[in-house]
Write a protein that holds these residues in place. Structure first.
Motif, PDB file in Angstrom:
ATOM      1  N   GLU A 177      30.553  35.458  44.687  1.00 31.67           N
ATOM      2  CA  GLU A 177      29.815  35.191  43.958  1.00 31.67           C
ATOM      3  C   GLU A 177      28.577  35.715  43.049  1.00 31.67           C
ATOM      4  N   SER A 178      28.374  36.746  43.658  1.00 32.11           N
ATOM      5  CA  SER A 178      27.703  37.844  43.053  1.00 32.11           C
ATOM      6  C   SER A 178      28.055  39.162  43.166  1.00 32.11           C
ATOM      7  N   ALA A 179      29.451  39.148  43.785  1.00 29.70           N
ATOM      8  CA  ALA A 179      30.048  40.648  44.129  1.00 29.70           C
ATOM      9  C   ALA A 179      30.333  40.840  42.563  1.00 29.70           C
ATOM     10  N   THR A 180      30.828  42.336  41.832  1.00 30.96           N
ATOM     11  CA  THR A 180      30.967  42.604  40.984  1.00 30.96           C
ATOM     12  C   THR A 180      32.663  42.511  39.868  1.00 30.96           C
ATOM     13  N   HIS A 181      32.501  41.914  39.176  1.00 34.04           N
ATOM     14  CA  HIS A 181      33.997  42.460  38.712  1.00 34.04           C
ATOM     15  C   HIS A 181      34.083  43.523  38.221  1.00 34.04           C
ATOM     16  N   LYS A 182      35.739  44.020  38.322  1.00 36.44           N
ATOM     17  CA  LYS A 182      36.360  44.779  37.979  1.00 36.44           C
ATOM     18  C   LYS A 182      37.310  44.927  35.788  1.00 36.44           C
ATOM     19  N   ARG A 183      37.205  44.854  36.065  1.00 38.72           N
ATOM     20  CA  ARG A 183      38.684  44.968  34.694  1.00 38.72           C
ATOM     21  C   ARG A 183      40.279  45.141  35.404  1.00 38.72           C
ATOM     22  N   THR A 184      39.891  46.665  35.891  1.00 39.75           N
ATOM     23  CA  THR A 184      41.350  46.859  36.380  1.00 39.75           C
ATOM     24  C   THR A 184      40.814  46.509  38.147  1.00 39.75           C
ATOM     25  N   PRO A 185      42.197  45.887  38.395  1.00 42.13           N
ATOM     26  CA  PRO A 185      41.475  45.731  39.740  1.00 42.13           C
ATOM     27  C   PRO A 185      42.315  46.356  40.700  1.00 42.13           C
ATOM     28  N   ALA A 186      42.912  47.463  40.820  1.00 38.54           N
ATOM     29  CA  ALA A 186      43.006  48.538  41.287  1.00 38.54           C
ATOM     30  C   ALA A 186      42.894  49.947  40.738  1.00 38.54           C
ATOM     31  N   ALA A 187      43.405  51.129  40.690  1.00 37.34           N
ATOM     32  CA  ALA A 187      43.205  52.373  40.151  1.00 37.34           C
ATOM     33  C   ALA A 187      45.226  52.755  40.680  1.00 37.34           C
ATOM     34  N   THR A 188      46.147  53.377  40.234  1.00 35.13           N
ATOM     35  CA  THR A 188      47.453  53.270  40.436  1.00 35.13           C
ATOM     36  C   THR A 188      48.029  54.280  41.149  1.00 35.13           C
ATOM     37  N   HIS A 189      46.635  55.052  40.928  1.00 37.50           N
ATOM     38  CA  HIS A 189      47.314  56.521  41.098  1.00 37.50           C
ATOM     39  C   HIS A 189      46.617  56.869  42.479  1.00 37.50           C
ATOM     40  N   LEU A 239      48.059  35.721  46.986  1.00 41.34           N
ATOM     41  CA  LEU A 239      49.551  35.626  46.495  1.00 41.34           C
ATOM     42  C   LEU A 239      49.551  34.570  45.753  1.00 41.34           C
ATOM     43  N   PHE A 240      49.230  33.634  45.726  1.00 35.16           N
ATOM     44  CA  PHE A 240      48.917  32.002  45.334  1.00 35.16           C
ATOM     45  C   PHE A 240      49.196  32.358  43.447  1.00 35.16           C
ATOM     46  N   LEU A 241      47.609  33.261  43.932  1.00 33.32           N
ATOM     47  CA  LEU A 241      47.302  32.988  42.143  1.00 33.32           C
ATOM     48  C   LEU A 241      48.004  34.393  41.193  1.00 33.32           C
ATOM     49  N   THR A 242      48.887  34.945  42.525  1.00 29.68           N
ATOM     50  CA  THR A 242      50.070  35.894  41.222  1.00 29.68           C
ATOM     51  C   THR A 242      50.446  35.327  40.363  1.00 29.68           C
ATOM     52  N   ALA A 243      50.635  33.623  40.015  1.00 27.66           N
ATOM     53  CA  ALA A 243      52.050  32.975  39.731  1.00 27.66           C
ATOM     54  C   ALA A 243      51.053  32.938  38.401  1.00 27.66           C
ATOM     55  N   SER A 244      49.417  32.886  38.146  1.00 28.71           N
ATOM     56  CA  SER A 244      50.152  32.845  36.585  1.00 28.71           C
ATOM     57  C   SER A 244      49.325  34.759  35.953  1.00 28.71           C
ATOM     58  N   ARG A 245      48.782  34.984  36.888  1.00 28.00           N
ATOM     59  CA  ARG A 245      48.110  36.490  37.256  1.00 28.00           C
ATOM     60  C   ARG A 245      48.445  37.443  37.971  1.00 28.00           C
ATOM     61  N   PRO A 246      50.013  38.433  36.968  1.00 28.25           N
ATOM     62  CA  PRO A 246      50.893  38.733  37.118  1.00 28.25           C
ATOM     63  C   PRO A 246      50.085  40.260  36.952  1.00 28.25           C
ATOM     64  N   ASN A 247      48.588  40.265  36.286  1.00 29.44           N
ATOM     65  CA  ASN A 247      48.202  41.936  36.223  1.00 29.44           C
ATOM     66  C   ASN A 247      47.359  41.718  37.568  1.00 29.44           C
ATOM     67  N   ILE A 248      47.479  41.791  38.278  1.00 28.31           N
ATOM     68  CA  ILE A 248      47.039  41.541  39.845  1.00 28.31           C
ATOM     69  C   ILE A 248      47.503  41.559  40.741  1.00 28.31           C
TER      70      ILE A 248
END
Length: 156
Positions: free
Chosen positions: A96-108, A133-142
């Protein structure tokens, strides 16, 4: 279902489709839940009557929630979300207190083993990966980030 003119899905064996003069009736059956849609009221009524004659069945009306997916039906579209599930994961894993990132991870960036790092709880890590993995059903960006994390489930 096959006796009533439905064809079983080629890949998804829980999907059934009936085509009558270009009008479709589609049913997705998962354990004791059925989601169905038809292109005519007559087809839908016929399907409901067929199911009720063979099984103990009740209809709950418009689909709002199915297998962890929130479903919002609009006049010309359907919106699927897992926001409730995602919030539950954040709480479950104490983030809950973790900071969120706009891009889940750098691809390079190439990942390598941190030789001086501490081992993680394998059970907890696998639980997190499975949940994501279950969450990727609606969040292909991750999907990419979760896939990369999934590769590191085993201590080498």
């Amino acid at each position: 279902m096959k006796n009533n003119g439905y064809n079983k899905g080629g890949i998804d064996k829980t999907l059934f489709v009936k085509n009558v003069k270009g009008k479709l009736m589609i049913a997705q059956i998962y354990v004791d839940d059925i989601v169905f849609v038809g292109m005519s009221d007559h087809m839908v009524e016929h399907f409901v009557n067929q199911m009720k004659s063979e099984f103990e069945m009740s209809t709950t009306g418009e689909l709002n929630y199915f297998l962890g997916l929130q479903v919002k039906q609009m006049e010309d579209s359907i919106f699927i979300s897992q926001s409730k599930y995602a919030k539950k994961l954040v709480k479950k894993f104490g983030l809950e207190s973790a900071t969120h990132k706009r891009t889940p991870a750098a691809t390079h960036i190439k990942l390598t083993k941190d030789e001086s790092g501490t081992d993680v709880d394998q059970s907890l890590y696998r639980s997190m990966i499975g949940s994501l993995l279950f969450l990727t059903a609606s969040r292909p960006n991750i999907t990419f980030s979760v896939g990369v994390c999934a590769r590191y489930q085993v201590k080498v």
